[in-house]
Write a protein that holds these residues in place. Sequence first.
Motif, PDB file in Angstrom:
ATOM      1  N   ASP A  96       0.813  -1.062   0.006  1.00 36.98           N
ATOM      2  CA  ASP A  96       0.049   0.016  -0.129  1.00 36.98           C
ATOM      3  C   ASP A  96       0.930   1.208   0.180  1.00 36.98           C
ATOM      4  OD1 ASP A  96      -1.531   2.044   0.860  1.00 36.98           O
ATOM      5  OD2 ASP A  96      -3.222   0.747   1.475  1.00 36.98           O
ATOM      6  N   PRO A  97       0.479   2.332  -0.933  1.00 40.47           N
ATOM      7  CA  PRO A  97       1.428   3.297  -0.710  1.00 40.47           C
ATOM      8  C   PRO A  97       1.584   3.943   0.488  1.00 40.47           C
ATOM      9  CG  PRO A  97      -0.064   3.504  -2.596  1.00 40.47           C
ATOM     10  CD  PRO A  97      -0.411   2.472  -1.752  1.00 40.47           C
ATOM     11  N   LYS A  98       1.031   3.842   1.475  1.00 44.44           N
ATOM     12  CA  LYS A  98       0.977   4.405   3.029  1.00 44.44           C
ATOM     13  C   LYS A  98       2.242   4.144   3.623  1.00 44.44           C
ATOM     14  CE  LYS A  98      -1.862   1.078   5.469  1.00 44.44           C
ATOM     15  NZ  LYS A  98      -3.021   1.041   6.111  1.00 44.44           N
ATOM     16  N   TYR A  99       2.842   2.768   2.949  1.00 43.45           N
ATOM     17  CA  TYR A  99       3.924   2.366   3.711  1.00 43.45           C
ATOM     18  C   TYR A  99       5.252   2.816   3.007  1.00 43.45           C
ATOM     19  CZ  TYR A  99       1.073  -1.138   5.762  1.00 43.45           C
ATOM     20  OH  TYR A  99       0.084  -1.676   6.363  1.00 43.45           O
ATOM     21  N   VAL A 139      11.101   3.255   1.666  1.00 42.75           N
ATOM     22  CA  VAL A 139      12.262   3.929   1.036  1.00 42.75           C
ATOM     23  C   VAL A 139      13.483   3.953   1.802  1.00 42.75           C
ATOM     24  CG1 VAL A 139      13.136   6.219   0.257  1.00 42.75           C
ATOM     25  CG2 VAL A 139      10.701   5.219  -0.464  1.00 42.75           C
ATOM     26  N   PRO A 140      13.391   4.293   3.508  1.00 39.65           N
ATOM     27  CA  PRO A 140      14.496   4.266   4.025  1.00 39.65           C
ATOM     28  C   PRO A 140      15.103   2.770   4.333  1.00 39.65           C
ATOM     29  CG  PRO A 140      12.848   5.549   5.178  1.00 39.65           C
ATOM     30  CD  PRO A 140      12.222   5.001   3.811  1.00 39.65           C
ATOM     31  N   ILE A 194      14.801   0.163   2.054  1.00 38.50           N
ATOM     32  CA  ILE A 194      15.547  -0.112   0.951  1.00 38.50           C
ATOM     33  C   ILE A 194      16.825   0.585   0.826  1.00 38.50           C
ATOM     34  CG2 ILE A 194      15.569   0.195  -1.574  1.00 38.50           C
ATOM     35  CD1 ILE A 194      12.241  -0.157  -1.330  1.00 38.50           C
ATOM     36  N   MET A 195      16.830   1.716   1.169  1.00 36.25           N
ATOM     37  CA  MET A 195      18.373   2.608   1.137  1.00 36.25           C
ATOM     38  C   MET A 195      19.090   1.818   2.392  1.00 36.25           C
ATOM     39  SD  MET A 195      18.293   5.024  -1.169  1.00 36.25           S
ATOM     40  CE  MET A 195      19.811   5.986  -0.697  1.00 36.25           C
ATOM     41  N   ALA A 196      18.702   1.547   3.187  1.00 33.76           N
ATOM     42  CA  ALA A 196      19.521   0.949   4.395  1.00 33.76           C
ATOM     43  C   ALA A 196      20.079  -0.394   3.988  1.00 33.76           C
ATOM     44  CB  ALA A 196      18.885   0.731   5.649  1.00 33.76           C
ATOM     45  N   ILE A 197      19.214  -1.379   3.267  1.00 24.69           N
ATOM     46  CA  ILE A 197      19.678  -2.538   2.773  1.00 24.69           C
ATOM     47  C   ILE A 197      20.587  -2.333   1.525  1.00 24.69           C
ATOM     48  CG2 ILE A 197      18.873  -4.587   1.503  1.00 24.69           C
ATOM     49  CD1 ILE A 197      16.178  -4.344   2.955  1.00 24.69           C
ATOM     50  N   ALA A 198      20.527  -1.455   0.729  1.00 20.45           N
ATOM     51  CA  ALA A 198      21.433  -1.128  -0.166  1.00 20.45           C
ATOM     52  C   ALA A 198      22.817  -0.723   0.208  1.00 20.45           C
ATOM     53  CB  ALA A 198      20.909  -0.287  -1.498  1.00 20.45           C
ATOM     54  N   MET A 199      22.732   0.314   1.251  1.00 22.55           N
ATOM     55  CA  MET A 199      24.057   0.846   1.848  1.00 22.55           C
ATOM     56  C   MET A 199      24.621  -0.281   2.594  1.00 22.55           C
ATOM     57  SD  MET A 199      24.492   4.074   0.911  1.00 22.55           S
ATOM     58  CE  MET A 199      25.667   4.511   1.983  1.00 22.55           C
ATOM     59  N   ALA A 206      24.348  -8.876   7.549  1.00 22.19           N
ATOM     60  CA  ALA A 206      23.053  -9.213   8.430  1.00 22.19           C
ATOM     61  C   ALA A 206      23.034  -8.575   9.494  1.00 22.19           C
ATOM     62  CB  ALA A 206      23.139 -10.664   8.854  1.00 22.19           C
ATOM     63  N   ILE A 207      24.453  -8.107  10.166  1.00 25.50           N
ATOM     64  CA  ILE A 207      24.292  -7.420  11.463  1.00 25.50           C
ATOM     65  C   ILE A 207      23.905  -5.861  10.944  1.00 25.50           C
ATOM     66  CG2 ILE A 207      25.736  -6.361  13.143  1.00 25.50           C
ATOM     67  CD1 ILE A 207      26.981  -9.324  13.233  1.00 25.50           C
ATOM     68  N   GLY A 208      24.686  -5.421  10.013  1.00 22.01           N
ATOM     69  CA  GLY A 208      24.769  -3.783   9.488  1.00 22.01           C
ATOM     70  C   GLY A 208      23.322  -3.790   9.039  1.00 22.01           C
ATOM     71  N   ALA A 209      22.493  -4.603   8.402  1.00 24.60           N
ATOM     72  CA  ALA A 209      21.168  -4.187   8.116  1.00 24.60           C
ATOM     73  C   ALA A 209      20.346  -4.295   9.346  1.00 24.60           C
ATOM     74  CB  ALA A 209      20.686  -5.327   6.995  1.00 24.60           C
ATOM     75  N   ALA A 210      20.472  -5.153  10.337  1.00 24.21           N
ATOM     76  CA  ALA A 210      19.656  -5.198  11.205  1.00 24.21           C
ATOM     77  C   ALA A 210      19.774  -3.832  12.127  1.00 24.21           C
ATOM     78  CB  ALA A 210      19.891  -6.350  12.266  1.00 24.21           C
ATOM     79  N   VAL A 211      20.754  -3.239  12.100  1.00 25.51           N
ATOM     80  CA  VAL A 211      21.053  -1.890  12.581  1.00 25.51           C
ATOM     81  C   VAL A 211      20.567  -0.711  11.817  1.00 25.51           C
ATOM     82  CG1 VAL A 211      22.996  -0.226  13.728  1.00 25.51           C
ATOM     83  CG2 VAL A 211      22.770  -2.678  14.241  1.00 25.51           C
ATOM     84  N   ALA A 212      20.916  -0.917  10.609  1.00 21.72           N
ATOM     85  CA  ALA A 212      20.568   0.333   9.565  1.00 21.72           C
ATOM     86  C   ALA A 212      19.286   0.504   9.376  1.00 21.72           C
ATOM     87  CB  ALA A 212      21.540  -0.059   8.253  1.00 21.72           C
ATOM     88  N   ILE A 213      18.448  -0.591   9.106  1.00 21.67           N
ATOM     89  CA  ILE A 213      17.024  -0.552   8.840  1.00 21.67           C
ATOM     90  C   ILE A 213      15.884   0.442   9.685  1.00 21.67           C
ATOM     91  CG2 ILE A 213      14.806  -1.639   8.360  1.00 21.67           C
ATOM     92  CD1 ILE A 213      16.592  -3.825   7.043  1.00 21.67           C
ATOM     93  N   PRO A 214      16.269   0.006  11.125  1.00 23.40           N
ATOM     94  CA  PRO A 214      15.561   1.123  12.079  1.00 23.40           C
ATOM     95  C   PRO A 214      16.183   2.300  12.209  1.00 23.40           C
ATOM     96  CG  PRO A 214      16.429  -1.180  12.950  1.00 23.40           C
ATOM     97  CD  PRO A 214      16.590  -1.079  11.763  1.00 23.40           C
TER      98      PRO A 214
END
Length: 111
Positions: A17-20, A25-26, A28-33, A61-69
């Motif tokens: 849903d567009p409300k998400y 966006v953050p 997806i950016m966090a995962i890519a970074m 895995a550790i970086g993404a777990a911290v970067a996404i939130p």
Amino acid sequence: MNPAPQAKARPTSRRFDPKYTPFLVPAIMAIAMSFVMSLVQTIARLGFAPNLASAWLTSFAIGAAVAIPTAILVAPSARRLAGHLTGTPRNSPGNRQQAGSGERSQAKGSL
């Protein structure tokens, strides 16, 4: 002559849903970074060692777990700061006015 085979209809894709969008966006950016940065840091630390892939995926895995939130929490402040630095007006629901409503309120005040 054989008739050309018809293409099978693809099932409809599931979409969010567009409300998400403010969360996606953050994230997806966090995962890519995290993906790129963990690879660079792992290569810098280990070089091209035989266990590079394992060490990289663990670091990712550790970086993404911290970067996404972190990205989801920091994104609103980053948008405000970017708007302040560029002079872009805030686009929050509380500051939205209908076209021409500012002119009417100014006209009422001058009476």
